[in-house]
Design an enzyme around this catalytic site. Structure first.
Site, PDB file in Angstrom:
ATOM      1  N   GLY A 110       5.482 -23.342   7.412  1.00 50.70           N
ATOM      2  CA  GLY A 110       4.489 -24.266   6.864  1.00 50.70           C
ATOM      3  C   GLY A 110       4.480 -24.151   5.350  1.00 50.70           C
ATOM      4  N   GLN A 133       1.395 -24.502  -3.167  1.00 54.72           N
ATOM      5  CA  GLN A 133       2.541 -23.593  -3.295  1.00 54.72           C
ATOM      6  C   GLN A 133       3.658 -24.190  -4.140  1.00 54.72           C
ATOM      7  OE1 GLN A 133       2.574 -22.627   1.179  1.00 54.72           O
ATOM      8  NE2 GLN A 133       3.303 -20.759   0.217  1.00 54.72           N
ATOM      9  N   CYS A 190       4.237 -14.810   3.674  1.00 51.30           N
ATOM     10  CA  CYS A 190       3.958 -16.043   2.948  1.00 51.30           C
ATOM     11  C   CYS A 190       5.033 -16.225   1.881  1.00 51.30           C
ATOM     12  CB  CYS A 190       2.583 -15.940   2.290  1.00 51.30           C
ATOM     13  SG  CYS A 190       2.162 -17.351   1.260  1.00 51.30           S
ATOM     14  N   LEU A 191       5.527 -17.447   1.736  1.00 55.29           N
ATOM     15  CA  LEU A 191       6.564 -17.714   0.729  1.00 55.29           C
ATOM     16  C   LEU A 191       6.054 -17.436  -0.683  1.00 55.29           C
ATOM     17  CD1 LEU A 191       7.930 -21.060   2.219  1.00 55.29           C
ATOM     18  CD2 LEU A 191       9.000 -18.802   2.357  1.00 55.29           C
ATOM     19  N   GLU A 198      -2.157 -22.039   6.324  1.00 57.24           N
ATOM     20  CA  GLU A 198      -1.945 -23.126   5.355  1.00 57.24           C
ATOM     21  C   GLU A 198      -3.272 -23.712   4.864  1.00 57.24           C
ATOM     22  OE1 GLU A 198       0.908 -23.216   4.161  1.00 57.24           O
ATOM     23  OE2 GLU A 198       1.891 -22.098   5.756  1.00 57.24           O
ATOM     24  N   HIS A 242      -4.643 -21.646   2.201  1.00 55.33           N
ATOM     25  CA  HIS A 242      -4.032 -21.946   0.895  1.00 55.33           C
ATOM     26  C   HIS A 242      -4.800 -23.055   0.178  1.00 55.33           C
ATOM     27  CE1 HIS A 242      -0.427 -19.598   0.384  1.00 55.33           C
ATOM     28  NE2 HIS A 242       0.075 -19.930   1.560  1.00 55.33           N
TER      29      HIS A 242
HETATM   30 NI    NI Z   1       1.579 -18.988   2.691  1.00 59.85          NI
END
Ligand code: NI
Length: 169
Positions: free
Chosen positions: A46, A51, A94-95, A137, A140
């Site tokens: 996701g 981001q 998490c990226l 998500e 975020h």
């Molecule tokens: Ni994340």
């Protein structure tokens, strides 16, 4: 295909609240396509608009992560309207929080209301992995990272690691 740059902790934008989308126009649609390209390239399950540095309430998620043909779904202005039970999300990552994973306490089931790209209301009842992805998500979009949901001791360990990497760079 456009792969955007993913911002990472401690970028202060990651702790800001995203703004609701007012009009789903061509700009939003283009951003969604780029977010999907970015998510599949990473790869991740996701991705929230913040981001890639855009503070709008938009998220994409992969709805068939195992499948060959990469398909994804989009939620505009998503909101958790109901959550039930407890689920320990194991080794969540998490990226935007590279080189770190942790168990996170999540709800077992969530109901999410949102708009789709056609500006139609949708409601999703999710459990299992999808429920975790949606909670992560949507967090975020509200300026919350998974490291905000772990013990302060574990968070400190990660922050020290990041500070060390920044000093070395
Ligand atoms: Ni994340």
């Amino acid at each position: 295909m456009t792969v955007l740059e993913i911002i990472t902790y401690p970028d202060s934008r990651l702790s800001e609240m995203s703004e609701p989308v007012k009009v789903i126009d061509e700009e939003v649609k283009r951003l969604v396509e780029d977010m999907a390209d970015t998510m599949f390239e990473a790869p991740g399950l996701g991705l929230a608009a913040v981001q890639v540095g855009i503070l709008k309430k938009i998220l994409v998620y992969s709805d068939q992560p195992e499948a060959e043909n990469k398909s994804y779904k989009v939620l505009i202005n998503p909101e958790i309207v109901k959550s039930d039970g407890k689920h320990l999300s194991e080794n969540e990552g998490c990226l935007s929080v590279p080189e770190f994973r942790s168990n996170v306490q999540r709800a077992a089931k969530v109901s999410v209301k949102a708009l789709n790209l056609q500006n139609e209301p949708v409601e999703i009842n999710a459990e299992g992995m999808l429920a975790v992805v949606l909670q992560h998500e949507i967090d975020h979009l509200n300026g919350i990272l998974f490291i905000d949901r772990i013990s302060s001791l574990k968070r400190q360990i990660y922050k020290r690691k990041v500070n060390k990497l920044i000093k070395e760079a």
